[in-house]
Scaffold this motif. Structure first.
Motif, PDB file in Angstrom:
ATOM      1  N   ALA A  96       0.848  -1.200   0.000  1.00 21.90           N
ATOM      2  CA  ALA A  96       0.000   0.000   0.000  1.00 21.90           C
ATOM      3  C   ALA A  96       0.878   1.243   0.000  1.00 21.90           C
ATOM      4  N   PRO A  97       0.382   2.353  -0.545  1.00 18.58           N
ATOM      5  CA  PRO A  97       1.201   3.568  -0.637  1.00 18.58           C
ATOM      6  C   PRO A  97       1.065   4.545   0.528  1.00 18.58           C
ATOM      7  N   ASN A  98      -0.105   4.605   1.162  1.00 21.15           N
ATOM      8  CA  ASN A  98      -0.396   5.740   2.041  1.00 21.15           C
ATOM      9  C   ASN A  98      -0.219   5.478   3.530  1.00 21.15           C
ATOM     10  N   GLY A  99      -0.583   4.321   3.979  1.00 24.79           N
ATOM     11  CA  GLY A  99      -0.469   4.016   5.397  1.00 24.79           C
ATOM     12  C   GLY A  99      -0.749   2.551   5.635  1.00 24.79           C
ATOM     13  N   MET A 100      -0.287   2.026   6.761  1.00 24.82           N
ATOM     14  CA  MET A 100      -0.481   0.605   7.045  1.00 24.82           C
ATOM     15  C   MET A 100      -0.479   0.368   8.551  1.00 24.82           C
TER      16      MET A 100
END
Length: 532
Positions: A18-22
């Protein structure tokens, strides 16, 4: 197992990208609560507290408001690793002589004499105040909702709850709050906890003082006093967390960070320092040679742990020597490649039940976070109508005279819970942990070697078969071959097995080349990594 059409056919699931948050945690509802906070504009530190609070509701045998927490933090605003020690101290009325006078030669595992002051809530408050952007009221709301409206109990948590039924029946308040007609809730069954929801609501409204100085503190203290315990209102009112300087070692170009004592994080670093002396290109993964080597290194590092680690405010802990590369080299030369070490200096085996979670946000702020009651449901005691299990961390002390870790009033015990954070080129690279008491340094080392030495991805590294050295010998997971078992026996090791003793991993790796996040979550737990 299903036939996977790509990657490692033995891997249970793909790594999450994922690019934005995890968020990676041991329960999907907690992971999703953290994601909700990130999507509302909160940062990694806000999301971590939200996820931890949900875990206190949905995974109550492992964690709770009556436990302790530690965290390693990397905030891109100051670009440095920070560490918070949110562990509690022994009651001011507790001392070695008291326990000996009661006929104890060690601190009991459960009951009111196993208590130390809860550190969790103050630790949460410190993280929010220093690094967060949201209030307690905002981040605690998901946990309050699950307490009030209920949540469906997941599979592994249901099994662990079932195994603790007899412990819960021994305490009236625990029985009434955490059992349904004298039994644990079953998988998929809706479970509500209005008492804990009320306590969380009070904290949301009044902050950390609502827990340590208000009605909740008085109720906890009065309950403990009326039932013969030592924890007092003064212990709660005077408690504070400590921001400490993290410790680290460089393993083949990667800087590995841990919390300093009273935690056992230095043990992971000591093991890595010794293992750096060996060439893993010549050692097959999970072979008898590999398991023998890591077991012998573990014995040496844990011998130092059991002798030296204590509360540094009360005892001199030789951290610099324990982390010295030359010292590691001399220790590693004690290892016989053929035979196990006959003996190391005496130590004690530590059990434990814990939750670990990791969060990375869109700005690449990182928190490696761990929260625990120690063993399952801690002391087994719920304080009054608070819904709060009190932890049994006093078990981390010894009653041995003149030991660095001997119980003393106001002292912190040797602590098992340890978050890990790895930096590469001075930027966060891998935030991970392996919960499970004494398993934690062993598990952290195995996971890191899986990735750095054997090229496993963030999911493979955490679910690859593990082993654990315990007093009975080397416990091996079932996927480790009979050939390896026989070879270990031939070397002179005792070989055994076990269930639910190999820890629970969560991890997030930051792929700087693609500016993406990669998450992994242990199939030994109910959880998952979720990204957006």
């Amino acid at each position: 197992m299903a036939d996977r059409p790509a990657g490692n056919p033995a891997q249970s699931r793909s790594a999450v990208h994922a690019p934005n948050g995890m968020v990676a945690s041991s329960q999907p509802l907690a992971s999703m609560a953290g994601i909700r906070i990130l999507q509302k504009g909160g940062n990694a530190f806000d999301a971590a507290i939200a996820a931890a609070a949900v875990l206190a509701v949905v995974e109550p045998m492992q964690t709770g408001l009556g436990g302790d927490m530690f965290a390693l933090i990397y905030n891109q605003k100051n670009k440095k690793v920070e560490a918070i020690n949110g562990s509690g101290r022994a009651p001011f009325k507790a001392n070695r002589e008291y326990y000996l006078s009661k006929g104890y030669n060690k601190i009991p595992l459960t009951g009111l004499l196993a208590l130390t002051t809860p550190g969790t809530v103050d630790g949460w408050a410190e993280v929010l105040e220093k690094h967060g952007t949201m209030t307690f009221a905002e981040v605690l709301q998901p946990a309050i909702e699950y307490g009030e409206k209920g949540f469906p109990v997941s599979q592994i948590i249901a099994a662990q709850w079932k195994r603790s039924e007899e412990l819960l029946k021994q305490n009236k308040e625990a029985r009434e709050c955490y059992l349904i007609e004298e039994r644990a809730p079953r998988e998929g069954e809706l479970f509500k906890n209005p008492q804990l929801a009320n306590t969380l609501t009070a904290i949301a409204d009044g902050g950390r003082d609502a827990f340590y100085k208000g009605r909740i503190a008085r109720e906890i203290a009065e309950y403990v006093k009326s039932h013969g315990g030592l924890l007092s209102y003064e212990d709660l009112a005077e408690h504070s967390s400590t921001w400490v300087k993290p410790i680290s070692t460089n393993y083949k170009g990667y800087e590995v960070y841990q919390i300093p004592p009273n935690g056992q994080g230095v043990t992971t670093l000591s093991m890595l320092n010794m293992l750096e002396c060996f060439d893993f290109t010549k050692i097959e993964h999970n072979s008898s040679q590999y398991i023998h080597l890591l077991t012998e290194v573990k014995k040496l590092a844990y011998a130092d742990r059991d002798f030296f680690i204590a509360d540094p405010d009360f005892a001199p802990v030789p951290i610099e020597k324990m982390l010295c590369k030359n010292y590691a080299g001399s220790r590693s030369r004690q290892i016989d490649e053929i035979r196990p070490l006959a003996a190391t200096s005496p130590g004690f085996e530590l059990a434990g039940d814990t939750v670990y979670l990791s969060v990375v946000d869109k700005d690449r702020n990182v928190i490696s976070f761990i929260n625990s009651l120690y063993t399952s449901f801690g002391s087994g005691v719920v304080a009054g109508e608070t819904g709060v299990f009190l932890q049994n961390r006093a078990v981390g002390f010894t009653l041995e005279e003149n030991h660095l870790n001997t119980l003393e009033p106001g002292k912190r015990p040797l602590h098992t819970i340890i978050p890990a954070l790895v930096l590469k080129d001075e930027q966060p690279y891998f935030s991970y942990g392996v919960m499970g008491g004494d398993m934690q340094p062993q598990g952290q080392v195995q996971v890191l070697l899986n990735h750095l030495e054997y090229g496993m991805n963030v999911q493979e590294a955490g679910e690859s078969p593990r082993f654990r050295h315990i007093p009975e010998g080397i416990a091996l997971e079932s996927e480790i071959s009979n050939k390896v078992r026989f070879e270990l026996l031939e070397k002179g090791h005792q070989v055994t097995s076990g269930i639910d003793i190999f820890g629970g991993y969560q991890g997030i790796l930051i792929d700087s080349d693609n500016n993406m996040l990669q998450g992994g979550s242990d199939p030994r737990k109910d959880g998952c990594a979720i990204g957006y």
